[in-house]
Motif scaffolding. Structure first.
Motif, short mmCIF file in Angstrom:
data_model
loop_
_atom_site.label_atom_id
_atom_site.label_comp_id
_atom_site.label_asym_id
_atom_site.label_seq_id
_atom_site.Cartn_x
_atom_site.Cartn_y
_atom_site.Cartn_z
N GLU A 155 -34.75 26.82 -22.20
CA GLU A 155 -33.38 26.55 -21.37
C GLU A 155 -32.11 26.81 -22.24
OE1 GLU A 155 -33.70 22.35 -20.24
OE2 GLU A 155 -35.17 23.06 -18.72
N THR A 156 -32.25 26.46 -23.57
CA THR A 156 -31.24 26.73 -24.49
C THR A 156 -30.90 28.29 -24.57
OG1 THR A 156 -31.76 24.84 -25.94
CG2 THR A 156 -30.39 26.74 -26.89
N ALA A 157 -31.83 29.01 -24.37
CA ALA A 157 -31.61 30.48 -24.55
C ALA A 157 -30.90 30.94 -23.31
CB ALA A 157 -32.84 31.35 -24.68
N ILE A 158 -31.49 30.47 -22.09
CA ILE A 158 -30.93 30.65 -20.75
C ILE A 158 -29.51 30.19 -20.76
CG2 ILE A 158 -31.19 30.14 -18.20
CD1 ILE A 158 -33.26 32.25 -19.14
N PHE A 159 -29.07 28.93 -21.09
CA PHE A 159 -27.76 28.80 -21.31
C PHE A 159 -26.71 29.79 -22.05
CE2 PHE A 159 -24.23 25.60 -22.83
CZ PHE A 159 -23.84 25.24 -21.52
N ASP A 160 -27.42 30.30 -22.75
CA ASP A 160 -26.39 31.47 -23.56
C ASP A 160 -25.85 32.60 -22.62
OD1 ASP A 160 -26.05 30.74 -26.24
OD2 ASP A 160 -28.25 31.04 -26.86
N PHE A 161 -26.98 33.07 -21.71
CA PHE A 161 -26.71 33.80 -20.81
C PHE A 161 -25.54 33.14 -19.67
CE2 PHE A 161 -30.60 35.76 -22.05
CZ PHE A 161 -30.35 36.85 -22.26
N GLN A 162 -25.94 32.20 -19.49
CA GLN A 162 -24.81 31.58 -18.39
C GLN A 162 -23.67 31.25 -19.15
OE1 GLN A 162 -25.95 27.92 -16.07
NE2 GLN A 162 -24.52 27.01 -17.23
N GLU A 163 -23.51 30.93 -20.37
CA GLU A 163 -21.96 30.84 -21.02
C GLU A 163 -21.52 32.03 -21.50
OE1 GLU A 163 -20.58 27.38 -22.07
OE2 GLU A 163 -21.65 27.50 -20.05
N ASN A 164 -22.35 33.24 -21.42
CA ASN A 164 -21.62 34.53 -22.06
C ASN A 164 -22.29 35.64 -21.11
OD1 ASN A 164 -20.78 33.64 -24.78
ND2 ASN A 164 -22.83 32.80 -24.46
N PRO A 165 -21.79 35.65 -19.82
CA PRO A 165 -22.16 36.58 -18.75
C PRO A 165 -22.34 38.02 -19.31
CG PRO A 165 -20.47 34.93 -17.94
CD PRO A 165 -20.63 35.05 -19.49
N GLY A 166 -21.77 38.54 -20.28
CA GLY A 166 -21.99 39.84 -20.71
C GLY A 166 -22.87 40.11 -21.67
N ILE A 167 -23.60 39.18 -22.04
CA ILE A 167 -24.62 39.54 -23.11
C ILE A 167 -25.91 40.12 -22.54
CG2 ILE A 167 -23.49 37.80 -24.73
CD1 ILE A 167 -26.34 36.06 -24.43
N SER B 297 -26.74 27.91 -12.75
CA SER B 297 -26.99 29.54 -12.02
C SER B 297 -28.36 29.41 -11.81
CB SER B 297 -26.52 30.43 -12.63
OG SER B 297 -25.06 30.02 -12.98
N GLN B 298 -28.84 30.26 -10.99
CA GLN B 298 -30.29 30.72 -10.53
C GLN B 298 -30.53 31.73 -11.55
OE1 GLN B 298 -32.16 29.06 -8.51
NE2 GLN B 298 -30.50 27.59 -8.07
N HIS C 108 -40.78 43.79 -8.89
CA HIS C 108 -41.00 42.52 -8.24
C HIS C 108 -40.08 41.51 -8.42
CE1 HIS C 108 -44.88 44.57 -8.43
NE2 HIS C 108 -45.26 44.00 -7.66
N LYS C 109 -38.84 41.89 -8.96
CA LYS C 109 -37.70 40.96 -9.26
C LYS C 109 -37.33 40.22 -8.14
CE LYS C 109 -34.31 44.65 -8.20
NZ LYS C 109 -33.46 45.35 -9.17
N ASN C 110 -36.86 39.10 -8.26
CA ASN C 110 -35.92 38.00 -7.62
C ASN C 110 -34.62 38.58 -7.30
OD1 ASN C 110 -34.75 35.97 -6.23
ND2 ASN C 110 -36.03 34.40 -7.24
N GLU C 111 -34.29 39.05 -6.08
CA GLU C 111 -32.86 39.58 -5.71
C GLU C 111 -31.86 38.71 -5.74
OE1 GLU C 111 -32.43 42.52 -5.31
OE2 GLU C 111 -34.56 43.60 -5.09
N TYR C 112 -32.03 37.12 -5.91
CA TYR C 112 -31.27 36.37 -5.67
C TYR C 112 -31.14 35.46 -6.95
CZ TYR C 112 -32.43 37.31 -0.78
OH TYR C 112 -32.61 37.97 0.54
N SER C 113 -31.55 35.79 -7.96
CA SER C 113 -31.36 35.31 -9.22
C SER C 113 -31.13 36.36 -10.23
CB SER C 113 -32.57 34.29 -9.56
OG SER C 113 -32.90 33.45 -8.58
N GLU C 114 -30.70 35.95 -11.47
CA GLU C 114 -30.52 36.81 -12.69
C GLU C 114 -32.13 36.86 -13.13
OE1 GLU C 114 -28.03 37.42 -16.76
OE2 GLU C 114 -27.37 35.93 -15.20
N ASN C 115 -32.58 37.95 -13.46
CA ASN C 115 -33.83 38.07 -13.89
C ASN C 115 -33.81 38.11 -15.48
OD1 ASN C 115 -35.93 38.74 -11.49
ND2 ASN C 115 -33.76 39.33 -10.80
#
Length: 415
Positions: A152-164, A41-42, A128-135
């Protein structure tokens, strides 16, 4: 004397059971976190560095973090946002010279605490957020270091658990040259990390000041308040609103340990005072439908235990005095001191096991695979931690006094 001894023994036995429970949870958590990282994901990552009179460290921190940003997966765009809290030294100028985003707090919120700085940063990012990515916001102290792999490991946590809403990293000390610095490394890599793992297994992690990743949505809707322990307060406010958190000890932020006992005591008084301020949220926590019972109990124990330490350490000091008196007066040894000393050694050894295991894992994967922390050296290091706790038993008393007299001025840690 015997009544005090019995009460102290009960506390120690319960503490031993708690440490054993944490060790079991450590094993379970450690296996669960091994996985392959693949960012698809972006994401737009905003590394926020709150800074107040940090001219000695801010330049190197910015350079280090920029180097790590340049190594990130192509699906992650990274920005560094330095928020200078009206520093009186060259922090602002040094940060600007590194060609990153640097802003200053307004005069009405200057020097009112880290929470105000983070709210100010959140407002800037929202504009100033990026409207096309998760900030995602990553909060790093001015002396903090984190690798691209960990990010990257922490970002992957957000990807694997969209609700956190938040991912909290483990904390490792950079400088461990004296007993006080070593004790802080044991505290964060051992005791604090195990407590975090237990909370994570109960349903949620808790923010720990440095190295926390927060979704922009959570930062906007929860916001930081003015408690001196702003990270804990932010977590509780988030839990009450239904946001969930993750603790991942494979994500590590490295920071400077406090080198002098005077600065250490000042830091811990602020932390303890801030924890007391968070008592006001307990009612809402217990009423919340989003927080499970185990986590509510754990949180209550976490808030009360500093005051139990006061009692236990006073008993220990008294028992030690009595033992010296009996030894020189009657030339005998009292069983109470020997019993408490034996239990203290067991506690130290149990804490040593987890600390040694984690540090050796850290050496193998992060530093030098040939390095190894022996069980004896880990035991001595852990002993430093418990000795520092005995020496500073008075901190909760000072914190309670500050609450009672309303002395709640922000006292930052000097790096």
């Amino acid at each position: 004397m015997k009544i005090l001894f019995v009460i102290s023994m009960i506390f120690y036995i319960l503490y031993i059971l708690q440490v054993l429970f944490l060790l079991v949870n450590h094993s379970k958590h450690y296996k669960h976190k091994k996985r392959k990282i693949n960012i698809v994901s972006q994401y737009c990552l905003w590394i926020v560095i709150p800074a107040l009179n940090e001219e000695n460290v801010i330049g190197d921190t910015i350079v280090s973090l920029r180097n790590e940003i340049n190594k990130l997966d192509s699906n992650i765009t990274g920005h560094i946002l330095v928020v200078d809290d009206q520093s009186s030294d060259d922090t602002f100028a040094i940060a600007q010279s590194k060609k990153e985003i640097v802003v200053q707090t307004t005069s009405d919120i200057a020097h009112t605490g880290k929470g105000s700085v983070l709210n100010f940063a959140t407002s800037y990012i929202d504009q100033h957020k990026n409207e096309y990515s998760e900030n995602i916001i990553l909060i790093i102290d001015a002396d903090g270091r984190m690798s691209s792999e960990d990010i990257e490991t922490a970002i992957f946590d957000f990807q694997e658990n969209p609700g956190i809403g938040m991912v909290q990293s483990a904390v490792k000390m950079i400088n461990i040259n004296n007993a006080l610095e070593v004790s802080q490394d044991v505290e964060f890599c051992g005791m604090n990390r195990k407590a975090q793992i237990t909370r994570d297994n109960l349903g949620d992690g808790i923010a720990s000041g440095n190295g926390q990743f927060v979704s922009l949505d959570m930062a906007k809707n929860v916001r930081w308040d003015n408690a001196l322990l702003e990270d804990m307060e932010f977590t509780l406010r988030g839990w009450i609103k239904g946001y969930t958190s993750v603790f991942n000890d494979h994500v590590i932020v490295r920071q400077q340990a406090v080198s002098s006992m005077y600065k250490y005591i000042r830091q811990r008084i602020r932390w303890c005072t801030g924890g007391l301020q968070c008592f006001k949220y307990l009612g809402a926590v217990y009423k919340s439908k989003y927080i499970n019972t185990g986590l509510k109990i754990d949180l209550t124990v976490d808030m009360v235990i500093p005051f139990l330490y006061i009692f236990v350490n006073v008993v220990n000091i008294y028992v030690f005095y009595r033992q010296i008196y009996i030894l020189f007066t009657y030339h005998s040894v009292d069983y109470t001191l020997m019993s408490l000393l034996f239990i203290w050694i067991i506690l130290t050894f149990l804490a040593t096991i987890s600390y040694q295991r984690y540090i050796n894992w850290y050496f193998k994967h992060r530093e030098n695979p040939k390095m190894h922390l022996s069980i004896w050296k880990a035991f001595i290091n852990t002993l430093y931690y418990f000795v520092v706790n005995v020496i500073t038993f008075f901190i909760p008393i000072v914190s309670l006094y500050k609450i009672m007299v309303g002395e709640l001025k922000w006292d930052k840690t000097e790096h």
